[in-house]
Design a protein around this motif. Structure first.
Motif, PDB file in Angstrom:
ATOM      1  N   LYS A 130       0.835  -1.189   0.000  1.00  0.00           N
ATOM      2  CA  LYS A 130       0.000   0.000   0.000  1.00  0.00           C
ATOM      3  C   LYS A 130       0.870   1.239   0.000  1.00  0.00           C
ATOM      4  CE  LYS A 130      -3.732   2.250   2.595  1.00  0.00           C
ATOM      5  NZ  LYS A 130      -4.557   2.183   3.814  1.00  0.00           N
ATOM      6  N   ASP A 132       0.640   5.387   0.296  1.00  0.00           N
ATOM      7  CA  ASP A 132      -0.281   6.442   0.715  1.00  0.00           C
ATOM      8  C   ASP A 132       0.198   7.844   0.354  1.00  0.00           C
ATOM      9  OD1 ASP A 132      -2.084   4.652   1.921  1.00  0.00           O
ATOM     10  OD2 ASP A 132      -0.831   4.539   3.701  1.00  0.00           O
ATOM     11  N   ASP A 134       1.153  11.372  -1.858  1.00  0.00           N
ATOM     12  CA  ASP A 134       0.373  12.354  -2.613  1.00  0.00           C
ATOM     13  C   ASP A 134       0.698  12.194  -4.096  1.00  0.00           C
ATOM     14  OD1 ASP A 134      -0.642  14.616  -3.858  1.00  0.00           O
ATOM     15  OD2 ASP A 134      -0.141  15.960  -2.210  1.00  0.00           O
ATOM     16  N   ALA A 135      -0.184  11.539  -4.844  1.00  0.00           N
ATOM     17  CA  ALA A 135       0.083  11.244  -6.248  1.00  0.00           C
ATOM     18  C   ALA A 135       0.177  12.512  -7.101  1.00  0.00           C
ATOM     19  CB  ALA A 135      -0.994  10.320  -6.806  1.00  0.00           C
ATOM     20  N   ARG A 171       6.675   0.712 -14.942  1.00  0.00           N
ATOM     21  CA  ARG A 171       5.476   0.304 -14.202  1.00  0.00           C
ATOM     22  C   ARG A 171       5.017  -1.090 -14.622  1.00  0.00           C
ATOM     23  NH1 ARG A 171       2.196  -1.486 -11.682  1.00  0.00           N
ATOM     24  NH2 ARG A 171       0.381  -0.577 -10.606  1.00  0.00           N
ATOM     25  N   SER A 177       7.866  -1.593  -7.935  1.00  0.00           N
ATOM     26  CA  SER A 177       7.878  -0.898  -6.648  1.00  0.00           C
ATOM     27  C   SER A 177       9.262  -0.959  -6.012  1.00  0.00           C
ATOM     28  CB  SER A 177       6.831  -1.512  -5.714  1.00  0.00           C
ATOM     29  OG  SER A 177       6.847  -0.862  -4.454  1.00  0.00           O
ATOM     30  N   ALA A 225       3.433   6.832  -5.238  1.00  0.00           N
ATOM     31  CA  ALA A 225       1.977   6.893  -5.348  1.00  0.00           C
ATOM     32  C   ALA A 225       1.557   7.271  -6.759  1.00  0.00           C
ATOM     33  CB  ALA A 225       1.429   7.892  -4.335  1.00  0.00           C
ATOM     34  N   PHE A 226       2.274   8.210  -7.366  1.00  0.00           N
ATOM     35  CA  PHE A 226       1.972   8.610  -8.738  1.00  0.00           C
ATOM     36  C   PHE A 226       2.193   7.452  -9.710  1.00  0.00           C
ATOM     37  CE2 PHE A 226       4.177  10.075 -12.681  1.00  0.00           C
ATOM     38  CZ  PHE A 226       3.052  10.475 -13.381  1.00  0.00           C
ATOM     39  N   SER A 228       2.205   4.289  -9.104  1.00  0.00           N
ATOM     40  CA  SER A 228       1.256   3.199  -8.872  1.00  0.00           C
ATOM     41  C   SER A 228      -0.062   3.436  -9.593  1.00  0.00           C
ATOM     42  CB  SER A 228       1.008   3.024  -7.368  1.00  0.00           C
ATOM     43  OG  SER A 228       0.237   4.090  -6.834  1.00  0.00           O
ATOM     44  N   ALA A 229      -0.355   4.699  -9.899  1.00  0.00           N
ATOM     45  CA  ALA A 229      -1.645   5.032 -10.502  1.00  0.00           C
ATOM     46  C   ALA A 229      -1.588   5.155 -12.020  1.00  0.00           C
ATOM     47  CB  ALA A 229      -2.164   6.350  -9.908  1.00  0.00           C
ATOM     48  N   ILE A 230      -0.379   5.167 -12.601  1.00  0.00           N
ATOM     49  CA  ILE A 230      -0.308   5.320 -14.056  1.00  0.00           C
ATOM     50  C   ILE A 230      -0.534   3.978 -14.739  1.00  0.00           C
ATOM     51  CG2 ILE A 230       1.281   7.258 -13.821  1.00  0.00           C
ATOM     52  CD1 ILE A 230       3.547   5.480 -14.723  1.00  0.00           C
ATOM     53  N   GLU A 231      -0.891   4.034 -16.007  1.00  0.00           N
ATOM     54  CA  GLU A 231      -1.156   2.819 -16.769  1.00  0.00           C
ATOM     55  C   GLU A 231       0.154   2.214 -17.240  1.00  0.00           C
ATOM     56  OE1 GLU A 231      -3.715   1.315 -20.696  1.00  0.00           O
ATOM     57  OE2 GLU A 231      -3.812   3.402 -20.000  1.00  0.00           O
TER      58      GLU A 231
END
Length: 242
Positions: A130, A132, A134-135, A171, A177, A225-226, A228-231
């Motif tokens: 996990k 947490d 700020d993306a 990614r 990670s 965090a950023f 982890s959210a990209i494609e």
């Protein structure tokens, strides 16, 4: 075989990054001197927000058998972690016994001597990967610190170096990670990267060859965090990592 125990104890400490009590970790000199704690403790803090510091006032005992959980071994010595019944200390133990914790230990390369092994016969704890941070801040920091070499996204599609993988390609890697968490230790980053309270200062005789990348653990967490959210990029067949 000798068996060494090292124990985790609580102590009060000023922690401006996390504003909470720090956990003190006492370890044998050979572990402290090897640099392993400087390698793993910031990574645990980055994952959990729980700060752990090396502190020699904790209880430490030597013996031929446990108590304690075997967490890693080196030079024929199996090191056992003994903790109190405390939520944060349990979290640290579980992290060390998890796959992520084991990979973190085994990714450490001592300046001399063999590496540590964490492949012990223990029941690994489940660790939720996990993040947490700020993306939104991470997107800005990625452009500022990484965009001069890596393609971050459409915003700098034509500006990255052809020899460096894009964030989308990174990614897509199964260990993305781990790569991002330890990027500052992976070539060529050590020559120009400084992470506050983690990396040693540059040698005055070998300054950074380019404008240095300087960031905190919180900023690195924001980048994670950023990312982890990209494609992830579609790379077709599974990558064969070396």
């Amino acid at each position: 075989m000798r068996v060494t125990f090292f124990c985790l104890s609580l102590l009060l400490s000023a922690t401006p990054s996390w504003s909470q009590e720090a956990l003190g970790l006492a370890a044998p000199d050979e572990v402290t001197d090897s640099g392993l704690l400087q390698h793993i403790l910031p990574r645990f803090s980055l994952k959990t927000g729980i700060r752990v510091v090396a502190d020699d006032t904790g209880a430490m005992s030597l013996g031929g058998s446990p108590p304690g959980d075997p967490v890693f071994a080196r030079h024929g010595v199996t090191y056992h972690l003994r903790i109190l019944d405390d939520t944060k200390q349990l979290r640290f133990r579980d992290w060390l016994l998890s796959d992520i914790g084991k990979r973190t230990v085994e990714s450490f390369a001592p300046e001399s001597g063999p590496p540590y092994s964490a492949s012990l016969t223990v029941e690994a704890a489940t660790e939720t990967d996990k993040i947490d941070g700020d993306a939104v801040l991470g997107a800005e920091l990625s452009m500022t610190h990484c965009g001069r070499c890596h393609v971050i996204g459409p915003q700098n599609q034509m500006n990255g170096l052809g020899s460096t993988p894009s964030f989308a390609v990174l990614r897509a890697m199964p260990d993305w990670s781990d790569r991002f968490q330890a990027f500052f230790a992976l070539n060529p980053h050590p020559a120009f990267t400084q992470i506050e309270d983690v990396t040693p200062p540059f040698d005055p005789l070998r300054p950074s060859p380019i404008h240095p990348v300087e960031m905190t653990l919180e900023e690195l967490e924001a980048i994670l965090a950023f990312v982890s959210a990209i494609e992830a990029a579609d790379l077709g067949a599974p990558l064969q990592l070396q």
